[in-house]
Motif scaffolding. Structure first.
Motif, PDB file in Angstrom:
ATOM      1  N   ARG A  58       0.872  -1.320  -0.044  1.00 35.45           N
ATOM      2  CA  ARG A  58       0.101   0.197   0.055  1.00 35.45           C
ATOM      3  C   ARG A  58       0.858   1.356   0.000  1.00 35.45           C
ATOM      4  N   ALA A  59       1.945   1.126   0.684  1.00 35.45           N
ATOM      5  CA  ALA A  59       3.107   2.209   0.615  1.00 35.45           C
ATOM      6  C   ALA A  59       4.357   1.651   0.364  1.00 35.45           C
ATOM      7  N   VAL A  60       5.116   2.520  -0.190  1.00 33.08           N
ATOM      8  CA  VAL A  60       6.729   2.256  -0.141  1.00 33.08           C
ATOM      9  C   VAL A  60       7.465   3.151   0.375  1.00 33.08           C
ATOM     10  N   ILE A  61       8.558   2.923   1.022  1.00 33.58           N
ATOM     11  CA  ILE A  61       9.591   3.893   1.703  1.00 33.58           C
ATOM     12  C   ILE A  61      10.791   3.575   0.746  1.00 33.58           C
ATOM     13  N   SER A  62      11.287   4.561   0.070  1.00 30.58           N
ATOM     14  CA  SER A  62      12.487   4.366  -0.515  1.00 30.58           C
ATOM     15  C   SER A  62      13.735   5.063   0.235  1.00 30.58           C
ATOM     16  N   ALA A  63      14.608   4.327   0.823  1.00 29.09           N
ATOM     17  CA  ALA A  63      15.659   4.638   1.580  1.00 29.09           C
ATOM     18  C   ALA A  63      16.964   3.795   1.059  1.00 29.09           C
ATOM     19  N   THR A  64      17.140   4.041  -0.170  1.00 31.60           N
ATOM     20  CA  THR A  64      18.510   3.546  -0.915  1.00 31.60           C
ATOM     21  C   THR A  64      19.745   4.464  -0.794  1.00 31.60           C
ATOM     22  N   GLY A  65      19.783   5.501  -0.226  1.00 25.32           N
ATOM     23  CA  GLY A  65      20.907   6.311   0.056  1.00 25.32           C
ATOM     24  C   GLY A  65      21.457   6.730  -1.068  1.00 25.32           C
ATOM     25  N   THR A  66      22.670   7.050  -1.043  1.00 25.67           N
ATOM     26  CA  THR A  66      23.466   7.616  -2.265  1.00 25.67           C
ATOM     27  C   THR A  66      24.719   6.910  -2.512  1.00 25.67           C
ATOM     28  N   TRP A  67      25.190   6.032  -1.775  1.00 25.81           N
ATOM     29  CA  TRP A  67      26.666   5.459  -1.905  1.00 25.81           C
ATOM     30  C   TRP A  67      26.899   4.423  -3.137  1.00 25.81           C
ATOM     31  N   SER A  68      25.725   4.303  -3.655  1.00 30.89           N
ATOM     32  CA  SER A  68      25.869   3.547  -4.928  1.00 30.89           C
ATOM     33  C   SER A  68      25.942   4.453  -6.274  1.00 30.89           C
ATOM     34  N   HIS A  69      25.980   5.762  -6.000  1.00 27.91           N
ATOM     35  CA  HIS A  69      25.838   6.583  -7.062  1.00 27.91           C
ATOM     36  C   HIS A  69      26.891   7.792  -6.955  1.00 27.91           C
ATOM     37  N   PRO A  70      28.212   7.280  -6.740  1.00 28.57           N
ATOM     38  CA  PRO A  70      29.266   8.470  -6.711  1.00 28.57           C
ATOM     39  C   PRO A  70      29.334   9.426  -8.002  1.00 28.57           C
ATOM     40  N   CYS A  73      36.848  13.086  -4.350  1.00 29.57           N
ATOM     41  CA  CYS A  73      36.050  13.320  -3.184  1.00 29.57           C
ATOM     42  C   CYS A  73      35.018  14.144  -3.321  1.00 29.57           C
ATOM     43  N   THR A  74      34.151  13.856  -4.537  1.00 25.20           N
ATOM     44  CA  THR A  74      33.434  14.885  -5.000  1.00 25.20           C
ATOM     45  C   THR A  74      31.859  14.536  -4.845  1.00 25.20           C
ATOM     46  N   GLY A  75      31.567  13.835  -3.648  1.00 21.65           N
ATOM     47  CA  GLY A  75      30.155  13.455  -3.416  1.00 21.65           C
ATOM     48  C   GLY A  75      29.506  12.354  -4.151  1.00 21.65           C
ATOM     49  N   PHE A  76      28.121  12.348  -3.984  1.00 20.89           N
ATOM     50  CA  PHE A  76      27.194  11.655  -4.414  1.00 20.89           C
ATOM     51  C   PHE A  76      25.891  12.061  -4.755  1.00 20.89           C
ATOM     52  N   ARG A  77      25.037  11.101  -5.507  1.00 22.71           N
ATOM     53  CA  ARG A  77      23.866  11.586  -5.862  1.00 22.71           C
ATOM     54  C   ARG A  77      22.929  10.508  -5.556  1.00 22.71           C
ATOM     55  N   PRO A  78      21.647  11.070  -5.368  1.00 15.86           N
ATOM     56  CA  PRO A  78      20.654  10.082  -4.869  1.00 15.86           C
ATOM     57  C   PRO A  78      20.447   8.600  -5.590  1.00 15.86           C
ATOM     58  N   VAL A 114      11.510  11.606 -11.008  1.00 17.30           N
ATOM     59  CA  VAL A 114      12.778  12.012 -10.883  1.00 17.30           C
ATOM     60  C   VAL A 114      12.882  12.968 -11.836  1.00 17.30           C
ATOM     61  N   GLU A 115      13.373  14.338 -11.177  1.00 14.02           N
ATOM     62  CA  GLU A 115      13.431  15.618 -11.901  1.00 14.02           C
ATOM     63  C   GLU A 115      14.878  15.842 -12.601  1.00 14.02           C
ATOM     64  N   ALA A 116      15.259  16.695 -13.033  1.00 12.53           N
ATOM     65  CA  ALA A 116      16.450  16.966 -13.916  1.00 12.53           C
ATOM     66  C   ALA A 116      17.648  17.040 -12.688  1.00 12.53           C
ATOM     67  N   ASP A 117      17.159  17.250 -11.530  1.00 17.45           N
ATOM     68  CA  ASP A 117      18.350  17.553 -10.642  1.00 17.45           C
ATOM     69  C   ASP A 117      18.608  16.253  -9.707  1.00 17.45           C
ATOM     70  N   GLY A 118      17.941  15.130 -10.201  1.00 23.32           N
ATOM     71  CA  GLY A 118      18.154  13.909  -9.592  1.00 23.32           C
ATOM     72  C   GLY A 118      17.215  13.558  -8.229  1.00 23.32           C
ATOM     73  N   ARG A 119      16.491  14.565  -8.028  1.00 20.86           N
ATOM     74  CA  ARG A 119      15.543  14.487  -6.770  1.00 20.86           C
ATOM     75  C   ARG A 119      13.910  14.224  -7.204  1.00 20.86           C
ATOM     76  N   VAL A 120      13.385  13.781  -6.202  1.00 22.54           N
ATOM     77  CA  VAL A 120      11.800  13.822  -6.033  1.00 22.54           C
ATOM     78  C   VAL A 120      11.179  14.836  -5.385  1.00 22.54           C
ATOM     79  N   ARG A 121      10.306  15.728  -6.104  1.00 21.27           N
ATOM     80  CA  ARG A 121       9.624  16.573  -5.233  1.00 21.27           C
ATOM     81  C   ARG A 121       8.859  16.081  -3.868  1.00 21.27           C
ATOM     82  N   VAL A 122       8.973  16.343  -2.964  1.00 18.27           N
ATOM     83  CA  VAL A 122       8.415  15.708  -1.742  1.00 18.27           C
ATOM     84  C   VAL A 122       7.908  16.550  -0.578  1.00 18.27           C
TER      85      VAL A 122
END
Length: 347
Positions: free
Chosen positions: A120-132, A279-284, A295-303
């Motif tokens: 009925r509901a999904v929580i996405s909590a996949t973090g950023t590590w896999s997307h350097p 050492c330039t960070g990660f993306r969602p 998923v929008e152009a900035d790689g985020r979802v409006r919440v």
């Protein structure tokens, strides 16, 4: 099923704790082979910025570090492993979720292994590590040496005797520069802007308090409090303090391009390098949400402030950064964000 949580790192476990207390029918799907989330992939000397007491998930404090100080990576992994077992959280692994799709009964979650679930509901909590993230610097493909992201960095001895560029400010850049500079023949730090260091007595507790003050101001419609004394963003953990004593905590501005043997600046100056640590960070990590078109152009979802996707009310996002809750990507801050998500998800 009421709720499906994608990811069982610190954010997923915090959500699982509150879901269990609500007595809901839920499950956590995790891509890792073992507990520990992104911490399992951190470099060997990685530590938290705060003592254990200020770095805990809901319900059970992290055991104090023997001898005091900041908990090391392995202690965090052990804590997350024990936390999962302590609350008997229903984690299924390894499961690589590939897609979330709309269905009549809720959201359908599909895995590479062929399994599928509907909740009925999904929580996405996949973090950023896999997307350097590595910037598209001109000449990057021409560089003849080794290039790795901090996500793959393990130990400074791997760069012994080499000329190394450490690219990127912030805490990862400062900490990696600090230890690599003790082993490399030459370590050069390159940052987008001059690094600014926090006072020695400021750690993650103070940073979390500042994030909390900003969050409270936003919730109450007040202006956010001004920075305290112009504080920067690099925490003076012991290796960074030691590097300061060696006078290595200085950086160069970004180079204009790379060439086979190193970096070239706009004025024509060069620094030879045999390796680059980005050492330039990660993306969602949100590839699994592509079928939903959120998923929008900035790689985020409006919440919403509680992390609910505005264009898909059955989807919630947790732990990706301040845009999914102030300090929600930290051990200290994820509790508040996870509590808010679960309280709102099935009232």
């Amino acid at each position: 099923m009421d709720v499906l949580v994608i990811g069982a790192g610190q954010a997923g476990l915090a959500a699982g704790y509150f879901l269990k207390r609500r007595g809901l029918d839920y499950r956590l799907l995790d891509a890792g082979a073992a507990a520990g989330g992104a911490w399992r992939h951190g470099w060997e000397s990685l530590t938290l910025f705060s003592p254990a007491a200020q770095s805990s998930l809901p319900g059970w404090p992290m055991p104090p570090t023997p001898g005091g100080g900041y908990p090391p990576r392995d202690a965090v992994i052990a804590y997350l492993t024990a936390y999962e077992a302590r609350y008997a959280l229903p984690v299924q692994r390894p499961v690589q979720v590939t897609a979330v799709r709309r269905a009549a009964e809720g959201l359908r979650v599909e895995a590479a292994e062929g399994a599928a679930w509907t909740a009925r509901a999904v929580i996405s909590a996949t973090g950023t590590w896999s997307h350097p993230f590595v910037p598209q610097v001109p000449g990057r493909e021409a560089f003849a040496g080794r290039q790795i992201h901090s996500a793959r960095y393990r130990r400074p001895a791997d760069f012994a005797g080499q000329s190394v560029l450490v690219v990127g400010g912030g805490n990862s850049g400062a900490q990696i520069l600090a230890e690599v500079s003790r082993h490399a023949a030459r370590a050069t730090w390159v940052t987008e802007r001059p690094p600014v260091f926090l006072p020695d007595d400021v750690d993650g507790r103070v940073l979390f308090d500042r994030a909390t003050a900003r969050w409270q101001a936003e919730r109450e419609g007040r202006p956010a409090p001004p920075p305290l004394g112009g504080l920067g963003n690099i925490v003076m953990v012991p290796p960074v303090v030691e590097a300061r004593a060696r006078r290595v905590l200085h950086s160069l501005p970004p180079f204009a391009r790379l060439e086979a043997a190193g970096a070239v600046w706009a004025d024509g100056s060069r620094v030879a390098a045999e390796a680059i640590i980005w050492c330039t960070g990660f993306r969602p990590a949100l590839d699994h949400l592509a079928p939903l078109g959120l998923v929008e152009a900035d790689g985020r979802v409006r919440v919403s402030p509680e992390g609910q996707a505005l264009a898909e009310p059955r989807l919630w996002l947790l732990g990706y950064g301040d845009w999914t809750g102030a300090a929600s990507a930290t051990l200290a801050g994820v509790t508040r964000a996870a509590r808010a998500v679960v309280a709102a998800i099935l009232p």
